[in-house]
Design a protein around this motif. Structure first.
Motif, PDB file in Angstrom:
ATOM      1  N   GLY A  13       0.813  -1.209   0.000  1.00  0.00           N
ATOM      2  CA  GLY A  13       0.000   0.000   0.000  1.00  0.00           C
ATOM      3  C   GLY A  13       0.841   1.252   0.000  1.00  0.00           C
ATOM      4  N   GLY A  14       0.451   2.229   0.796  1.00  0.00           N
ATOM      5  CA  GLY A  14       1.141   3.503   0.833  1.00  0.00           C
ATOM      6  C   GLY A  14       0.582   4.485  -0.169  1.00  0.00           C
ATOM      7  N   SER A  15       1.008   5.733  -0.023  1.00  0.00           N
ATOM      8  CA  SER A  15       0.524   6.802  -0.891  1.00  0.00           C
ATOM      9  C   SER A  15       1.488   7.028  -2.049  1.00  0.00           C
ATOM     10  CB  SER A  15       0.382   8.102  -0.087  1.00  0.00           C
ATOM     11  OG  SER A  15      -0.090   9.144  -0.910  1.00  0.00           O
ATOM     12  N   PRO A  16       1.082   6.746  -3.290  1.00  0.00           N
ATOM     13  CA  PRO A  16       1.964   7.021  -4.435  1.00  0.00           C
ATOM     14  C   PRO A  16       2.296   8.513  -4.497  1.00  0.00           C
ATOM     15  CG  PRO A  16       0.148   5.604  -5.092  1.00  0.00           C
ATOM     16  CD  PRO A  16      -0.182   6.118  -3.712  1.00  0.00           C
ATOM     17  N   THR A  17       3.583   8.824  -4.493  1.00  0.00           N
ATOM     18  CA  THR A  17       4.055  10.197  -4.452  1.00  0.00           C
ATOM     19  C   THR A  17       5.155  10.363  -5.493  1.00  0.00           C
ATOM     20  OG1 THR A  17       3.620  10.236  -2.068  1.00  0.00           O
ATOM     21  CG2 THR A  17       4.990  12.008  -2.966  1.00  0.00           C
ATOM     22  N   THR A  18       5.009  11.334  -6.353  1.00  0.00           N
ATOM     23  CA  THR A  18       6.033  11.583  -7.367  1.00  0.00           C
ATOM     24  C   THR A  18       7.133  12.449  -6.773  1.00  0.00           C
ATOM     25  OG1 THR A  18       4.303  11.525  -9.058  1.00  0.00           O
ATOM     26  CG2 THR A  18       6.447  12.426  -9.707  1.00  0.00           C
ATOM     27  N   VAL A  19       8.377  12.046  -7.012  1.00  0.00           N
ATOM     28  CA  VAL A  19       9.539  12.800  -6.530  1.00  0.00           C
ATOM     29  C   VAL A  19      10.393  13.167  -7.738  1.00  0.00           C
ATOM     30  CG1 VAL A  19      11.569  12.795  -5.043  1.00  0.00           C
ATOM     31  CG2 VAL A  19       9.490  11.589  -4.326  1.00  0.00           C
ATOM     32  N   VAL A  20      10.658  14.449  -7.888  1.00  0.00           N
ATOM     33  CA  VAL A  20      11.411  14.965  -9.035  1.00  0.00           C
ATOM     34  C   VAL A  20      12.665  15.658  -8.530  1.00  0.00           C
ATOM     35  CG1 VAL A  20      11.353  16.511 -11.042  1.00  0.00           C
ATOM     36  CG2 VAL A  20       9.255  15.326 -10.309  1.00  0.00           C
ATOM     37  N   ILE A  21      13.826  15.284  -9.065  1.00  0.00           N
ATOM     38  CA  ILE A  21      15.048  16.041  -8.803  1.00  0.00           C
ATOM     39  C   ILE A  21      15.000  17.256  -9.715  1.00  0.00           C
ATOM     40  CG2 ILE A  21      17.559  16.018  -8.755  1.00  0.00           C
ATOM     41  CD1 ILE A  21      16.203  14.191  -6.699  1.00  0.00           C
ATOM     42  N   ASP A  22      14.768  18.405  -9.125  1.00  0.00           N
ATOM     43  CA  ASP A  22      14.500  19.643  -9.864  1.00  0.00           C
ATOM     44  C   ASP A  22      15.827  20.280 -10.279  1.00  0.00           C
ATOM     45  OD1 ASP A  22      13.551  22.047 -10.825  1.00  0.00           O
ATOM     46  OD2 ASP A  22      12.086  22.284  -9.217  1.00  0.00           O
ATOM     47  N   ASP A  23      15.996  20.474 -11.588  1.00  0.00           N
ATOM     48  CA  ASP A  23      17.246  21.064 -12.069  1.00  0.00           C
ATOM     49  C   ASP A  23      17.220  22.592 -12.051  1.00  0.00           C
ATOM     50  OD1 ASP A  23      15.580  21.696 -14.166  1.00  0.00           O
ATOM     51  OD2 ASP A  23      16.523  20.342 -15.607  1.00  0.00           O
ATOM     52  N   ALA A  24      16.168  23.169 -11.465  1.00  0.00           N
ATOM     53  CA  ALA A  24      16.014  24.619 -11.279  1.00  0.00           C
ATOM     54  C   ALA A  24      15.783  25.372 -12.581  1.00  0.00           C
ATOM     55  CB  ALA A  24      17.212  25.216 -10.544  1.00  0.00           C
ATOM     56  N   THR A  25      15.731  24.651 -13.713  1.00  0.00           N
ATOM     57  CA  THR A  25      15.404  25.327 -14.963  1.00  0.00           C
ATOM     58  C   THR A  25      13.893  25.336 -15.197  1.00  0.00           C
ATOM     59  OG1 THR A  25      15.593  23.302 -16.285  1.00  0.00           O
ATOM     60  CG2 THR A  25      17.602  24.619 -15.959  1.00  0.00           C
TER      61      THR A  25
END
Length: 281
Positions: A13-25
């Motif tokens: 289970g758990g909550s699907p969460t998107t994680v993005v390494i943000d390149d600041a552009t």
């Protein structure tokens, strides 16, 4: 970027969460677009260029949040995994103008993450029945186990105790009405919960249509708020809360609240199951 399952229960289970390494552009319109395409309730964007305390921002399909508890847990799990280390202690994260101390440890069933939530403001005399929130939840006064209370770790939400788990699982809100009432009263949403009679465990459901999340699979910050409330009212501030059952995504969050010179603070923990990298750009 990856979709991870935050705050799993018994390895699933758990909550699907998107994680993005943000390149600041990226600009914010692009972050909103990624959050919409991801199809998860929340997306965490991590800016690692800030050094030892990465800046993390949280977006839903409708806008940016100043804070997201299960998003912090998801982001810290991804950062630990990217580092190749087995654990991080005393790590910091900046979100919404605040710095959170975190711990992440690699376990056999996922990555365990804890973070310090900070001071939680507890307010009495919540405007719930008069404001129509109870009716918007589809509940009657007889369904409510005690007076609702507003709690805020930075963003206020209403804690609503119901008489038992059966009542909790039967709730069918009018989401349009609930969103209107929450916006009018300045609440992020409503955290409805039922406590077990003999142990510091319970079940909960978080409704936040005002921010585009009709029902949250796991709302870690609200569990911290509940722990603070229980410490204030009963003297015992440690709780494990199960969520997500009505959405077929069982989740678990643990929180422990303590008194400090600054006020009541909470520490919140959950397990993360890492998923594969994806491309949403």
């Amino acid at each position: 970027m990856a979709v991870v399952n935050a705050c799993t229960r018994y390895g699933g289970g758990g909550s699907p969460t998107t994680v993005v390494i943000d390149d600041a552009t990226l600009i914010d319109d692009e972050r909103h677009a990624i959050a919409r395409r991801a199809g998860t309730s929340h997306t965490a964007f991590i800016d690692t260029s800030t050094g030892d305390a990465p800046r993390v921002r949280f977006f839903t399909s409708t806008g940016e949040l100043t804070n997201c508890g299960h998003g912090i847990i998801a982001a810290q799990a991804v950062l630990l995994d990217r580092s190749g280390a087995t654990e991080h202690h005393g790590f910091c994260q900046c979100s919404g103008g605040r710095t959170y101390a975190t711990t992440a440890i690699r376990r056999h069933d996922g990555i365990e993450v804890w973070f310090d939530q900070g001071v939680i403001a507890l307010l009495d005399h919540a405007n719930a029945t008069g404001g129509g929130i109870i009716a918007a939840l589809g509940l009657k006064r007889v369904d409510i186990a005690a007076d609702p209370r507003v709690a805020s770790p930075g963003t206020p939400r209403l804690l609503v105790p119901v008489r038992d788990r059966r009542t909790l699982l039967s709730i069918q809100p009018d989401f349009d009405r609930l969103a209107t009432e929450c916006r009018r009263l300045g609440y992020l949403g409503c955290f409805t919960y039922a406590l077990a009679p003999t142990a510091r465990t319970g079940a909960a459901r978080m409704f936040a249509p005002a921010i585009g999340v009709d029902e949250d699979i796991a709302n870690a910050n609200s569990v911290g708020c509940l722990a603070a409330h229980l410490l204030d009212t009963s003297g015992s501030g440690t709780i494990e809360i199960h969520q997500g059952d009505t959405l077929q995504r069982p989740s678990s969050v643990i929180a422990s609240a303590t008194h400090t010179a600054d006020g009541v603070v909470a520490r919140i923990g959950g397990l993360v199951d890492l998923g594969p990298s994806i491309d949403l750009r």
